[in-house]
Design an enzyme around this catalytic site. Structure first.
Site, mmCIF file in Angstrom:
data_model
loop_
_atom_site.group_PDB
_atom_site.id
_atom_site.type_symbol
_atom_site.label_atom_id
_atom_site.label_comp_id
_atom_site.label_asym_id
_atom_site.label_seq_id
_atom_site.Cartn_x
_atom_site.Cartn_y
_atom_site.Cartn_z
ATOM 1 C CE LYS A 36 41.332 44.453 50.523
ATOM 2 N NZ LYS A 36 41.133 44.967 49.078
HETATM 3 C C1 PLP Z 1 42.046 45.479 48.890
HETATM 4 C C2 PLP Z 1 41.872 45.581 47.621
HETATM 5 C C3 PLP Z 1 42.237 45.783 46.269
HETATM 6 C C4 PLP Z 1 44.049 45.925 47.095
HETATM 7 O O1 PLP Z 1 45.085 44.906 47.875
HETATM 8 P P1 PLP Z 1 46.471 45.026 48.010
HETATM 9 O O2 PLP Z 1 46.141 43.714 48.835
HETATM 10 O O3 PLP Z 1 45.859 46.219 49.453
HETATM 11 O O4 PLP Z 1 47.337 44.897 47.373
HETATM 12 C C5 PLP Z 1 42.828 45.793 45.417
HETATM 13 N N1 PLP Z 1 41.445 45.544 43.940
HETATM 14 C C6 PLP Z 1 40.075 45.388 45.718
HETATM 15 C C7 PLP Z 1 38.798 45.159 44.836
HETATM 16 C C8 PLP Z 1 40.579 45.350 46.802
HETATM 17 O O5 PLP Z 1 39.289 45.063 48.168
#
Ligand code: PLP
Length: 464
Positions: free
Chosen positions: A112
């Site tokens: 993220k």
């Molecule tokens: C947010 C997250 C996901 C999922 O991502 P999306 O964009 O919501 O599908 C998967 N793995 C981790 C470690 C995350 O932080």
């Protein structure tokens, strides 16, 4: 570039407005009116570029002339200079054509950061030009919160309120949020689950009068700019294994369908992608839709991969908008029905989804097994989300001559529980977080009550 709502009834916005907006007025999500596309030659010419330069090429057309190119360039350069790996998004080869794309070298050790480190800078830039302030409210099941706070805490024009379910995020995750003590950062521990948090945020967006004139902005993946930033690493990783002159496939641990949707967009923009594999945990609504046209909310289960513990994947609406021929009225109707009942996609539409995606759901026991097995085979330690991605990749991989790239969405240190369950030693925190357990924490526990949450926000915002 113009942005339109998936439900067809909201005003058309430019990039700067979309950046500061949350949901569209009609309840939909914003998407570009038309996608930029790149020729094979153009993509090929990017081979070997540093990540930040590639990012500028991919992102520029979406931003258009809303931000001066030189300012955009600076923000992108600063964003990725703050990562702890020279390659920013390095690849690790597990075997033959099997690759891991490490997306956890940002400040909070999850993918993220790729979007949120940029988002904070972009928002601050636009707000500063306009002389405005914005209040960020977000819900997190873990990773979004720390990444959003890290991305926004140096911003002079934002206050950020992040709500997490009290006692339901891992200690590392909580501390990554609650030890960032900037004056514009507020952590709320809500006595409820993640969906309760999300509901509070949604209700606050729907009626913002409690803010007495200030406006709310979104940092969750309904914010278009997050998706945009995530498109870049599909290009960088494909180029690293011989694309675009060679097809590649991706497996993506999926919760809100944001990350994988970015992969779908990369494909629409000209990157030759063969398979896109949606990997879920036991919260498997996406797997059920894709494999069996069953779009029904289950009950939310807590798993060893908590960042994917999501019952309703909001970004799936963006895909459905395309699959339904960009018919906003049809999407509005479908989503309205989905609120209260199980739905299935029209015939023809579901087959189109099926053509685009493969899917697989992985339970906790298998997640631990995969972590253990891969560690024993290769010495490489997977975080549980990535383990789910890799398992799904292996199950769905049709043509082994085509590279399969699994997105490693978090560093294993963030989720020690399954690693310990697998009988392995939990890894040490990286240097920049080594004293995390000694740092001072700050958060406020609030009841599951909208008025209390809104009163807390209203009394803490800075109004200049
Ligand atoms: C947010 C997250 C996901 C999922 O991502 P999306 O964009 O919501 O599908 C998967 N793995 C981790 C470690 C995350 O932080």
């Amino acid at each position: 570039m113009n942005y339109i709502s998936t439900r067809g009834q909201a005003p058309v916005l430019n990039f700067a407005d979309v950046l500061l907006a949350g949901l569209a007025d009609d309840g939909g999500l914003y998407v570009p009116e038309t996608l930029p596309t790149f020729s094979q030659d153009e993509i090929a010419s990017w081979a070997g570029l540093p990540y930040n330069e590639l990012a500028f090429n991919v992102i520029k057309p979406f931003v258009d002339d809303c931000i001066k190119a030189s300012d955009l360039k600076t923000m992108i350069d600063e964003t990725y200079a703050g990562f702890n790996h020279i390659g920013v998004a390095p690849m690790v080869q597990l075997g033959g054509n099997e690759w891991i794309l490490e997306l956890f070298h940002g400040p909070t050790l999850a993918f993220k950061d790729f979007a949120l480190q940029l988002l904070g800078r972009l928002m601050d830039h636009v707000l500063s030009e306009r002389g405005e302030r914005l209040v960020i409210m977000g819900a997190t099941s873990g990773d979004t919160g720390s990444a959003a706070i890290e991305g926004c805490r140096h911003s002079k024009h934002l206050d950020i309120f992040i709500m997490h379910p009290y006692n339901r995020v891992s200690e590392v995750q909580r501390r990554q949020m609650t030890t960032l003590l900037n004056d514009n950062v507020f952590n709320i521990a809500l006595e409820g689950n993640f969906d309760d948090c999300q509901e509070m945020v949604k209700d606050s967006f729907a009626d913002q009068s409690f803010l007495q004139g200030l406006k709310l902005g979104a940092v969750n993946s309904i914010n278009w700019a997050r998706i945009m930033a995530q498109i870049v690493y599909y290009f960088s990783s494909a180029l690293a294994v011989g694309g675009p002159h060679r097809e590649v496939s991706f497996s993506v641990p999926t919760g809100n369908f944001g990350d994988i949707f970015a992969g779908y967009l990369a494909k629409q923009m000209g990157l030759p992608i063969k398979q896109l594999v949606v990997a879920t945990n036991r919260n498997d609504i996406l797997h059920r839709v894709i494999s069996g046209n069953d779009m029904s909310k289950g009950t939310l289960e807590h798993t060893l991969s908590p960042s994917m513990d999501i019952m309703v994947s909001s970004n799936f609406e963006r895909l459905l908008f395309d699959v339904y021929g960009r018919d906003g009225a049809a999407i509005a109707d479908l989503m309205k029905r989905f609120k209260t009942e199980s739905v299935s996609l029209e015939s023809g539409r579901w087959e189109a989804v099926r053509e685009l995606f493969d899917s697989y759901a992985v339970d906790d026991a298998t997640t631990c097994d995969v972590i253990k097995q891969v560690y024993q085979e290769t010495g490489y330690l997977l975080d549980p989300h990535t383990a789910i991605g890799l398992k799904a990749a292996r199950e769905c991989w049709k043509d082994k001559t085509i590279p399969m790239i699994t997105l490693a969405t978090a560093h294993p240190v963030k989720f020690p529980e399954p690693i310990v369950k697998a009988g392995l030693e939990s890894p040490a925190l990286p240097a920049h977080l080594a004293d995390l357990y000694e740092r001072e924490e700050r958060f406020t526990v609030l009841p599951k009550d909208l008025a209390s949450v809104q009163a807390f926000v209203a009394s803490n915002v800075h109004r200049d």
